[in-house]
Design a protein around this motif. Structure first.
Motif, short mmCIF file in Angstrom:
data_model
loop_
_atom_site.label_atom_id
_atom_site.label_comp_id
_atom_site.label_asym_id
_atom_site.label_seq_id
_atom_site.Cartn_x
_atom_site.Cartn_y
_atom_site.Cartn_z
N ASP A 484 0.80 -1.22 0.00
CA ASP A 484 0.00 0.00 0.00
C ASP A 484 0.84 1.28 0.00
N TYR A 485 2.14 1.15 -0.18
CA TYR A 485 3.01 2.32 -0.07
C TYR A 485 2.66 3.38 -1.12
N SER A 486 2.49 4.59 -0.67
CA SER A 486 2.19 5.69 -1.59
C SER A 486 2.50 7.01 -0.91
N LYS A 487 2.78 8.01 -1.73
CA LYS A 487 3.03 9.37 -1.28
C LYS A 487 2.46 10.33 -2.30
N ALA A 488 2.44 11.60 -1.93
CA ALA A 488 2.01 12.62 -2.89
C ALA A 488 2.97 12.65 -4.07
N LEU A 489 2.41 12.72 -5.28
CA LEU A 489 3.23 12.69 -6.48
C LEU A 489 3.70 14.09 -6.86
N ASN A 490 4.88 14.14 -7.45
CA ASN A 490 5.38 15.40 -7.99
C ASN A 490 4.63 15.75 -9.27
N PRO A 491 4.29 17.01 -9.49
CA PRO A 491 3.70 17.37 -10.77
C PRO A 491 4.73 17.24 -11.88
N PRO A 492 4.30 17.02 -13.13
CA PRO A 492 5.26 16.94 -14.24
C PRO A 492 6.05 18.24 -14.33
N PRO A 493 7.33 18.17 -14.67
CA PRO A 493 8.12 19.40 -14.78
C PRO A 493 7.57 20.33 -15.86
N MET A 494 7.60 21.61 -15.57
CA MET A 494 7.07 22.59 -16.51
C MET A 494 8.00 22.74 -17.70
#
Length: 677
Positions: A484-494
């Motif tokens: 179940d491991y999960s964290k907030a994802l980084n947005p795609p680089p601009m």
């Protein structure tokens, strides 16, 4: 139809005659006493038989090579037994080894025929010549039986491999690709397990043999004479090399390893602070890893990186400490605590001291510092210490423990690189720091082991049941945390903002920066030779195809692995993926090859990068680098300056493009620009 076996054993076939030598060396090493107890030579000979069936090797040549290799190995074992000095057998404890006992009994019953029979008994093959020499077998008689034993062994195992290859060829069309893949994995796992078991059994005897050799060196007249002239130095060296207590050879090796690792950590830290090439490699590798992202691999590496989750580590720690307390192994108990505690404290201090920001390309959002990697440190200090505990409790052999520890460290570190949660230098520093913590933990455990007496007493059944229930509970919790491991994802680089300019205008920002592309290791550079204004990659591909250039596949992990296998088997194709170069730390977007009469390493290659410049019609400016290389190893390649003018002339003459100014550069001559029509 291409047989699946070509994907499993491509390398030896590509080596030509060296493939025969490698298989012969494997047969010789298995027949030699010091290596036969762990080298799986017979399996390699069987694999050679499979390659014979597939048409990769000649059967008669392979039989001759295998027979001669096994004969030479037997000669070396006989020579070792013949020249062994009185008493060496006892010091080496060879008589305690099961293969020697079997070999000695076989030789007593069968005489010279034992050499033929022993060839087919795995590690016993190396001990029969040794036993024959110790029994006083005559040189001529041994030589005759040794030669007679080599050819039946070679013929039998090459034939067995041939039959196995025929079976694979017959049944492989009836199997799915997934079935063949998992079957290959099963075979590899079985071979690895068998080899590790043999190594685990062999290591104690090999160490005894090495100790015996050191004793022989110490007793040499010249060494003894030197010790008489320098008694203090000789006594100090003897204490440092004493294997009988912890303060001797173990402490010497531990101190040397600690000093070496500490020096590595200091050097790597200075490289980071001084912005050495490792920092540039960090950025380029991060960009490259994003090219290799696939949903399946991302999920696998998320599960692996979850092994560093705080709650999971606490659960595993509680389980390990509980069992160690119940077993009254408080030496290992405190060793685990010291290694983990030193790990956590040092990582916190170094992260705060260096304050290196995380890569914006990371898969997960992370707020802590990047240097060093806490996961990499934990993978060595904590999981390495747990593996050491299993070895000390005799649940693992020495070699299996080492392989398992390296596997933990390698996979967890690789997961941080793949998910771009850390840079390469972060992971390397974490491994080194973890190894330092592990050395301290092991030293504490070994020191306490000499001072704490073991108390072994039977446990009531209810306590055993309670421990098993606790183990199942904590183990289940750990598995659930991984799943179940999960964290907030980084947005795609601009994306960089577009800069609109006229095609003939000056481009000062582009001229001011570097106009060289580099390899991943940042040690080789290739100059930008041309710029192209184009309305997308399709227009570029169409224009270049008219001049004989073939578009290469995208440089994904799968595509590069296929290209590497094709290169080894000498079956490359013009559209094979090219290993990327990096311009301003970004990998090239497009790649092209121009096959011709040149050898593979000299084929023209073209790699292109998309800049942020755009004209009023919507055309984007692309930069091109020309090289001659084999498509994968650019370190052996060279710049191809003459390809740019020839391509420009061909495109302008055909009316496909027109000259559109140039880029002024202080490093190189004016770089011409083309505009595709």
């Amino acid at each position: 139809m291409l047989s699946a076996i070509h994907h499993v054993l491509p390398s030896l076939a590509a080596l030509g005659i060296f493939g025969y030598w490698i298989i012969a060396a494997a047969a010789a090493l298995e027949a030699f006493l010091l290596t036969g107890i762990f080298i799986p030579g017979t399996l390699i000979v069987d694999a050679g038989g499979v390659m014979v069936q597939q048409g990769m090797l000649d059967p008669f040549d392979l039989i001759w090579f295998v027979a001669i290799g096994s004969i030479l190995g037997g000669e070396a074992s006989w020579w070792l037994g013949r020249h062994a000095r009185h008493g060496m057998l006892g010091r080496w404890k060879v008589e305690e080894m099961k293969p020697y006992k079997r070999a000695e009994e076989l030789f007593k019953r069968r005489g010279g025929v034992a050499l033929v029979i022993g060839r087919f008994l795995g590690p016993v093959a190396a001990f029969v010549p040794f036993a024959a020499a110790l029994a006083g077998m005559e040189r001529k008689k041994f030589g005759l039986w040794n030669i007679l034993s080599g050819f039946p062994y070679a013929i039998a195992h090459v034939s067995f491999g041939y039959a196995l290859g025929a079976g694979l060829t017959t049944f492989s069309p009836l199997m799915t690709r997934n079935t063949l893949f998992f079957l290959a994995l099963l075979v590899i796992a079985a071979v690895l397990y068998w080899t590790l078991r043999r190594l685990d059994r062999a290591i104690p005897h090999l160490l005894e043999m090495m100790g015996g050799l050191l004793d022989e060196i110490a007793r040499h007249p010249r060494v003894d004479s030197w010790g008489g002239r320098h008694p203090r130095v000789a006594k100090w060296i003897a204490r440092r090399l004493d294997r009988s207590h912890l303060a001797g050879l173990p402490l010497t090796l531990g101190v040397l390893a600690f000093v070496y690792l500490f020096a590595l950590l200091i050097g790597l830290s200075l490289d980071f602070l001084q912005a050495a090439p490792i920092v540039q490699i960090d950025a380029q590798l991060a960009e490259l890893m994003r090219l290799f992202w696939t949903p399946g691999l991302i999920q696998i590496f998320i599960w692996i990186t979850a092994l560093g989750d705080t709650r999971l580590v606490v659960a595993v720690l509680a389980l390990a400490l509980t069992w160690l307390a119940v077993l009254r192994r408080f030496d290992l108990f405190w060793g685990v605590l010291v290694a983990l505690g030193l790990d956590l404290v040092s990582v916190v201090i170094l992260k705060a001291g260096f304050s290196r920001p995380r890569s914006i390309l990371g898969y997960f959002q992370e707020s802590s510092g990047s240097f060093p990697s806490g996961h990499a440190t934990l993978s060595v200090a904590f999981y390495g210490m747990l593996v050491f505990v299993l070895w000390r409790l005799t649940r693992l052999g020495a070699v299996s423990a080492g392989v398992l520890a390296v596997l933990f460290a390698g996979l967890i570190g690789l997961s941080r690189l793949y998910l771009v949660e850390h840079y390469l230098s972060d992971v390397m520093a974490g491994w080194i720091l973890g190894a330092l913590c592990l050395l301290v933990g092991i030293s504490i455990a070994e020191w306490l082991r000499t001072r704490i007496r073991e108390h072994v007493s039977p446990r009531p059944r209810w306590q055993i049941g309670l421990l098993l229930a606790l183990s199942l509970g904590l183990g289940g919790f750990a598995v659930k945390r991984v799943h179940d491991y999960s964290k907030a994802l980084n947005p795609p680089p601009m994306a960089q903002p577009l800069i609109q300019v006229a095609q003939g205008a000056n481009l000062p920002k582009l001229s001011a920066g570097s106009l060289e592309a580099q390899t991943l290791d940042a040690e080789h550079s290739f100059p930008v030779a041309m710029g192209i204004w184009a309305h997308g990659s399709t227009q570029i591909a169409s224009a270049l195809e008219t001049q004989g250039w073939t578009r290469a596949g995208a440089p994904s992990l799968t595509a590069l692995m296929r290209a590497a296998f094709a290169t080894v088997r000498d079956k490359t194709t013009p559209d094979a993926a090219l290993a990327p170069l990096f311009w301003r730390n970004e990998p090239n977007v497009l790649g092209f090859s121009k096959p011709g009469p040149e050898i593979e390493a000299q084929i023209p290659r073209l790699r292109l990068w998309k800049t942020s410049y755009i004209d009023s019609s919507g055309a984007r400016l692309w930069l091109a680098v020309f090289t001659r290389d084999d498509g994968l190893l650019q370190t052996d390649g060279e710049p191809a300056y003459n390809l740019a003018p020839a391509l420009m002339n061909a495109l302008t003459t055909s009316g496909t493009a027109q000259i559109a100014g140039g880029i002024s550069s202080q490093e190189f001559q004016r770089i011409p620009l083309l505009a595709l029509r």
